[in-house]
Enzyme design. Sequence first.
Site, short mmCIF file in Angstrom:
data_model
loop_
_atom_site.label_atom_id
_atom_site.label_comp_id
_atom_site.label_asym_id
_atom_site.label_seq_id
_atom_site.Cartn_x
_atom_site.Cartn_y
_atom_site.Cartn_z
N VAL A 127 73.86 3.08 -40.88
CA VAL A 127 74.30 1.86 -41.56
C VAL A 127 74.89 0.87 -40.56
O VAL A 127 74.64 -0.33 -40.62
CB VAL A 127 75.31 2.20 -42.68
CG1 VAL A 127 75.88 0.92 -43.29
CG2 VAL A 127 74.63 3.04 -43.76
N ALA A 130 72.13 -0.69 -38.68
CA ALA A 130 71.49 -1.73 -39.48
C ALA A 130 72.32 -3.02 -39.48
O ALA A 130 71.77 -4.13 -39.42
CB ALA A 130 71.29 -1.24 -40.91
N TYR A 131 73.63 -2.85 -39.51
CA TYR A 131 74.54 -4.00 -39.45
C TYR A 131 74.36 -4.77 -38.14
O TYR A 131 74.22 -6.00 -38.13
CB TYR A 131 75.97 -3.51 -39.61
CG TYR A 131 77.04 -4.49 -39.24
CD1 TYR A 131 77.39 -5.53 -40.09
CD2 TYR A 131 77.74 -4.36 -38.04
CE1 TYR A 131 78.39 -6.43 -39.75
CE2 TYR A 131 78.74 -5.24 -37.69
CZ TYR A 131 79.07 -6.28 -38.55
OH TYR A 131 80.05 -7.16 -38.20
N LEU A 132 74.36 -4.05 -37.03
CA LEU A 132 74.22 -4.71 -35.73
C LEU A 132 72.85 -5.38 -35.59
O LEU A 132 72.75 -6.50 -35.06
CB LEU A 132 74.43 -3.70 -34.60
CG LEU A 132 75.86 -3.17 -34.43
CD1 LEU A 132 75.90 -2.10 -33.35
CD2 LEU A 132 76.84 -4.30 -34.10
N LYS A 135 72.96 -8.58 -37.62
CA LYS A 135 73.72 -9.62 -36.92
C LYS A 135 72.90 -10.19 -35.75
O LYS A 135 72.90 -11.40 -35.50
CB LYS A 135 75.04 -9.06 -36.41
CG LYS A 135 76.07 -8.80 -37.50
CD LYS A 135 76.53 -10.09 -38.15
CE LYS A 135 77.71 -9.89 -39.08
NZ LYS A 135 78.03 -11.12 -39.84
#
Length: 223
Positions: A127, A130-132, A135
Amino acid sequence: MRIVIAGGHGQIALRLERLLAARGDEAAGLIRRPEQADDLRATGAEPVVCDLESAAVDEVARHLEGADAAVFAAGAGPGSGETRKDTVDRGAAVLFADAAEAAGVRRFVVVSSMGADREPPPGTDPVFAAYLRAKTAADDAVRARAGLDWTILRPGRLMNDAGTGLVNLAERTGRSEVARDDVAAVLVALLDEPRTAGLTLELVGGGTPVLEAVEAVAGTATA
């Protein structure tokens, strides 16, 4: 100035709204839920209900009309999965940039994340990876736009400690922590300094007063 902030109920956004209102600027925060409105009013900001995961570009552009600047400070937040990292941290950022261009709002500041410039290393939580990646994709999409005077701010690990007003702001800072209070203060200073357009900056706690730190990177950009 009138500044429209995406993710208006976020922890950094609420601090930013308070700082802007205190000095007489007009801040408007986009929020998903009407029950968040009173929290924005308490900071002196105008709440605007608009869900960036479902809104069309022209709807968001209407909320941006007449603004001097836009700040993307939204995020899917803790507890969200990989899908919402993409729809909010990437998709909403791209939508907000599209809307700013459509509304003729050139100044555009993004609250990104340190580490959003490289592939997550093996073993990274899926997760968070996926966030990085979301961004990174959002930052790349914003930086590709000739119609925006963008600045990308990538803070280190966010803390709720009281801000010190002392930071390290540079293209590369090394990993460390930074108080959300100080992130908000840096955002205000970036909005005031047009010479920071076109810069991608990392931010952590440090030893330089906020205004001096922003002046230093602005001077480097124009040297």
